[in-house]
Scaffold this motif. Structure first.
Motif, PDB file in Angstrom:
ATOM      1  N   ALA A   1       0.755  -1.018   0.024  1.00 52.75           N
ATOM      2  CA  ALA A   1      -0.216   0.126  -0.205  1.00 52.75           C
ATOM      3  C   ALA A   1       0.819   1.616  -0.034  1.00 52.75           C
ATOM      4  N   GLN A   2       1.831   1.206   1.026  1.00 57.41           N
ATOM      5  CA  GLN A   2       3.295   1.926   0.764  1.00 57.41           C
ATOM      6  C   GLN A   2       3.280   2.704  -0.488  1.00 57.41           C
TER       7      GLN A   2
ATOM      8  N   ILE B   1       1.195   6.556  -7.019  1.00 59.48           N
ATOM      9  CA  ILE B   1      -0.459   7.730  -7.100  1.00 59.48           C
ATOM     10  C   ILE B   1       0.506   8.976  -6.848  1.00 59.48           C
ATOM     11  N   MET B   2       1.412   9.144  -5.996  1.00 61.59           N
ATOM     12  CA  MET B   2       1.899  10.645  -5.905  1.00 61.59           C
ATOM     13  C   MET B   2       2.432  10.908  -7.443  1.00 61.59           C
TER      14      MET B   2
ATOM     15  N   LYS C   1       6.461  19.271  -7.993  1.00 63.73           N
ATOM     16  CA  LYS C   1       7.391  19.026  -7.020  1.00 63.73           C
ATOM     17  C   LYS C   1       6.904  18.234  -5.589  1.00 63.73           C
ATOM     18  N   ASP C   2       6.044  18.881  -5.634  1.00 64.44           N
ATOM     19  CA  ASP C   2       5.172  18.464  -3.874  1.00 64.44           C
ATOM     20  C   ASP C   2       5.123  17.380  -3.583  1.00 64.44           C
ATOM     21  N   ASP C   3       3.788  16.839  -5.507  1.00 66.67           N
ATOM     22  CA  ASP C   3       3.619  15.516  -5.186  1.00 66.67           C
ATOM     23  C   ASP C   3       5.291  14.392  -5.457  1.00 66.67           C
ATOM     24  N   LEU C   4       6.028  14.669  -6.070  1.00 68.74           N
ATOM     25  CA  LEU C   4       7.482  13.900  -5.816  1.00 68.74           C
ATOM     26  C   LEU C   4       7.898  13.949  -4.587  1.00 68.74           C
ATOM     27  N   ILE C   5       7.880  15.054  -3.883  1.00 60.79           N
ATOM     28  CA  ILE C   5       8.332  14.514  -2.198  1.00 60.79           C
ATOM     29  C   ILE C   5       7.627  13.891  -1.760  1.00 60.79           C
ATOM     30  N   GLU C   6       6.574  13.634  -1.697  1.00 60.11           N
ATOM     31  CA  GLU C   6       5.367  12.778  -1.483  1.00 60.11           C
ATOM     32  C   GLU C   6       5.808  11.278  -1.277  1.00 60.11           C
TER      33      GLU C   6
ATOM     34  N   VAL D   1      12.683   9.123  -8.295  1.00 64.51           N
ATOM     35  CA  VAL D   1      12.252  10.293  -7.154  1.00 64.51           C
ATOM     36  C   VAL D   1      13.809  11.058  -7.292  1.00 64.51           C
ATOM     37  N   ALA D   2      14.553  10.496  -6.692  1.00 62.83           N
ATOM     38  CA  ALA D   2      15.596  11.324  -5.884  1.00 62.83           C
ATOM     39  C   ALA D   2      16.475  12.162  -7.010  1.00 62.83           C
ATOM     40  N   ALA D   3      16.171  11.542  -7.629  1.00 55.50           N
ATOM     41  CA  ALA D   3      16.784  11.829  -9.343  1.00 55.50           C
ATOM     42  C   ALA D   3      15.903  13.474  -9.599  1.00 55.50           C
TER      43      ALA D   3
END
Length: 165
Positions: free
Chosen positions: A83-84, A90-91, A99-104, A127-129
């Motif tokens: 689930a995580q 989804i984010m 950017k906000d979605d990528l942080i989430e 995502v980190a990239a």
């Protein structure tokens, strides 16, 4: 079926899986969802994840990411690493996130990776990239805050090695 009818969540979940997979009965996604809902009402994290997956994949009904997110968030509180991971997907929106979605997304991939979800490691790196060092640090802090706030919630351990998560 008798145990499921008596309200045992593990039995309800197993009956739902039988209907979902067509094992021993014709496949019936509406029946599967009905049994997953019953098991979820009794606190089955596995059923909550399954309801999220049905909505995420559009099985039996049109794909619904809002509904999927709701169920994945419930299952994530029970520390379901799948689930995580799916919350991160989804984010992340397959690379089309803000950017906000990528942080989430990083936060959820980080949590799933800490429970041993193999694909979460890869997605977290992807995502980190796309984030600055400060954004990655912030995302990791959010994951740590979520971890600390939810660690006392009853949850399953995938790896019985102490402090493996």
């Amino acid at each position: 079926m008798k145990a499921a009818d008596q309200g045992l969540p593990a039995a309800q979940y197993n009956v739902a899986r039988m209907f979902m997979d067509g094992q021993g009965t014709p496949q019936d996604l509406a029946q599967a969802k009905s049994w997953f809902l019953r098991a979820s009402d009794k606190g089955s994290v596995e059923a909550q994840y399954s309801l999220g997956f049905l909505a995420y994949a559009g099985l039996g009904e049109p794909k619904n990411l809002v509904e999927a997110r709701k169920w994945f968030e419930r299952a994530a509180k029970g520390w379901d690493r799948n689930a995580q991971f799916h919350l991160g997907r989804i984010m992340y929106k397959d690379g089309e996130a803000s950017k906000d979605d990528l942080i989430e997304a990083y936060k959820w991939f980080d949590l799933a990776a800490s429970s041993g979800h193999e694909d979460a490691h890869f997605f977290r790196s992807a995502v980190a990239a796309q984030l600055s060092a400060a954004e990655r640090d912030h995302a990791h802090e959010l994951a740590q805050e979520w971890f600390d706030a939810n660690h006392k919630t009853p949850h399953k351990h995938y790896d019985m090695t102490p402090h493996a998560h």
